[in-house]
Scaffold this active site. Structure first.
Site, PDB file in Angstrom:
ATOM      1  N   GLU A 144      11.298  12.778  -2.544  1.00 53.76           N
ATOM      2  CA  GLU A 144      10.460  11.664  -2.094  1.00 53.76           C
ATOM      3  C   GLU A 144      11.264  10.408  -1.766  1.00 53.76           C
ATOM      4  O   GLU A 144      10.948   9.305  -2.207  1.00 53.76           O
ATOM      5  CB  GLU A 144       9.397  11.349  -3.158  1.00 53.76           C
ATOM      6  N   LYS A 156       7.047  18.148  -8.370  1.00 51.15           N
ATOM      7  CA  LYS A 156       6.802  16.841  -8.981  1.00 51.15           C
ATOM      8  C   LYS A 156       6.073  17.048 -10.301  1.00 51.15           C
ATOM      9  O   LYS A 156       5.034  17.693 -10.357  1.00 51.15           O
ATOM     10  CB  LYS A 156       5.961  15.967  -8.053  1.00 51.15           C
ATOM     11  N   ARG A 168      17.299  20.822 -21.919  1.00 49.97           N
ATOM     12  CA  ARG A 168      17.834  20.348 -20.624  1.00 49.97           C
ATOM     13  C   ARG A 168      17.369  21.181 -19.438  1.00 49.97           C
ATOM     14  O   ARG A 168      17.982  21.147 -18.374  1.00 49.97           O
ATOM     15  CB  ARG A 168      19.373  20.296 -20.658  1.00 49.97           C
ATOM     16  N   HIS A 217      -4.763   5.688  -7.428  1.00 53.86           N
ATOM     17  CA  HIS A 217      -4.163   5.573  -8.765  1.00 53.86           C
ATOM     18  C   HIS A 217      -4.628   4.314  -9.484  1.00 53.86           C
ATOM     19  O   HIS A 217      -4.782   4.307 -10.709  1.00 53.86           O
ATOM     20  CB  HIS A 217      -2.633   5.593  -8.666  1.00 53.86           C
ATOM     21  N   ARG A 232       8.281  12.671   2.299  1.00 55.06           N
ATOM     22  CA  ARG A 232       7.368  13.206   1.294  1.00 55.06           C
ATOM     23  C   ARG A 232       6.433  12.140   0.733  1.00 55.06           C
ATOM     24  O   ARG A 232       5.325  12.446   0.274  1.00 55.06           O
ATOM     25  CB  ARG A 232       8.163  13.869   0.155  1.00 55.06           C
ATOM     26  N   HIS A 257      -3.342   7.738  -2.387  1.00 55.89           N
ATOM     27  CA  HIS A 257      -2.987   7.687  -3.804  1.00 55.89           C
ATOM     28  C   HIS A 257      -2.671   6.280  -4.297  1.00 55.89           C
ATOM     29  O   HIS A 257      -2.904   5.975  -5.462  1.00 55.89           O
ATOM     30  CB  HIS A 257      -1.792   8.615  -4.084  1.00 55.89           C
ATOM     31  N   ASN A 267       1.362  10.786  -0.289  1.00 56.18           N
ATOM     32  CA  ASN A 267       0.644   9.890  -1.203  1.00 56.18           C
ATOM     33  C   ASN A 267      -0.440   9.083  -0.489  1.00 56.18           C
ATOM     34  O   ASN A 267      -0.971   8.114  -1.049  1.00 56.18           O
ATOM     35  CB  ASN A 267       1.636   8.940  -1.898  1.00 56.18           C
TER      36      ASN A 267
END
Length: 349
Positions: free
Chosen positions: A225, A135, A113, A240, A229, A236, A233
């Protein structure tokens, strides 16, 4: 040595930036598991082990490459941790680039955990971006980083000496993320990069520190995010998709970001958010570092459909991160499909 403090609602920690050849000692009163890949371990592992002051230090080596940022690698690291009986007082150390950092951050976040981990990034991209901000994640058949969590490191050690073994392509991939920060948040920094000589160590140290400072400001305002934030990206959303379509084998992550930035810029220009001169200015700076600025889309419809596997998609809408001229950024989820398709068609020729 520079120290930048990252403030978030869940944790405060330091990023240490050092342009000397000295690595700071890491002291820990529990067990330590260093995770790396064969290439990085061969170059840096011995000197990192020499700097770790702990009763027991173990090493776990995972395959190199984005294609191995998967559940199989996660299971192997967990197996190493359980075999060596790491407990909740133990420490994971990520020694490598963004792939290693993302996986180790994820594993340390789920092991019993959650236990602490340290980032020792060995690529420029990881030093200026992925090692900072918490992240973490892994890839699966549906896309990049779709499985993960937010788990802030205990500290980040960005030593310029670790970059000396990078090839020019890996170095340039990191520059793409630096340019991304400047385009989104700092027009003056972008102008500085246009004339900067990054093979000068002092200039490189400044550029790394400046990039981390920008990210620190963003992360402190939006750790998980929910808003600002997401602007990090930029490039991205398109990038991606390219990574997914090429099965993470044809391009480095930073190279896909560079192409994605060009695609986002073309969309921003079509919407009146950027001038053609600004679009060309960014493309010229990317090209200066031999970064790709074009990808031929084989199937425009398939490319469009892949957008919906992005984490920023919501209620069948895609949020595009677009520059609002150089130095500012906006997030748009109201762009008509036909406008986006027009941009994609430009890359189908």
């Amino acid at each position: 040595m520079r120290e930048i403090i990252i403030h978030t609602p869940t944790k405060e920690y330091s990023v240490f930036i050092d342009e000397t050849h000295n690595l700071e000692p890491i002291v820990h009163n529990g067990k330590v598991l260093i995770v790396s890949n064969p290439k990085v371990a061969g170059l840096h592992l011995s000197k990192i082990i020499a700097k770790i002051m702990a009763k027991e230090v173990y090493v776990c080596i995972i395959p190199d490459g984005e294609a191995y940022k998967d559940f199989k690698s996660v299971e192997y690291i967990l197996e190493c941790a359980f075999t060596h009986r790491l407990d909740r007082n133990s420490l994971f150390v990520a020694l490598g680039g963004g792939v290693v950092g993302d996986i180790v951050g994820f594993v340390s976040g789920i092991y019993q955990r959650g236990v602490e981990f340290i980032q020792i990034p060995t690529t420029l991209l990881a030093q200026v971006d992925s090692s900072v901000g918490g992240k973490t994640g892994i890839n699966n058949a549906f896309g990049k980083n779709l499985v993960g969590l937010f788990h802030q490191p205990k500290a980040v050690y960005a030593n310029l000496d670790l970059l000396a073994t990078l090839d020019s392509r890996e170095f340039s991939a990191g520059v793409a993320e630096i340019i991304k920060m400047a385009v989104c948040f700092d027009k003056e920094f972008f102008a500085y990069l246009q004339n900067a000589t990054l093979d000068d160590r002092q200039i490189l140290e400044y550029v790394i520190a400046k990039s981390i400072e920008i990210k620190a400001r963003v992360v402190s305002q939006d750790e998980k995010e929910k808003g600002l934030r997401a602007a990090l990206n930029y490039g991205h959303t398109f990038g991606h998709v390219i990574e997914n379509l090429t099965h993470y084998t044809s391009y480095l992550h930073g190279e896909c970001v560079a192409i994605g930035m060009c695609m986002a810029n073309d969309l921003a220009h079509k919407l009146g958010l950027m001038t053609q001169e600004e679009v060309e200015c960014i493309k010229h700076l990317l090209s200066r570092y031999n970064l790709p600025t074009y990808y031929k889309i084989a199937d425009v419809r398939e490319f469009w459909e892949k957008f919906f596997l992005d984490k920023k998609s919501k209620d069948s809408k895609i949020t595009f991160i677009l520059p609002n001229h150089i130095g500012d950024v906006c997030m748009r989820d109201d762009i008509p499909q036909e406008i986006v398709m027009q941009v994609l068609e430009q890359y189908n020729k």
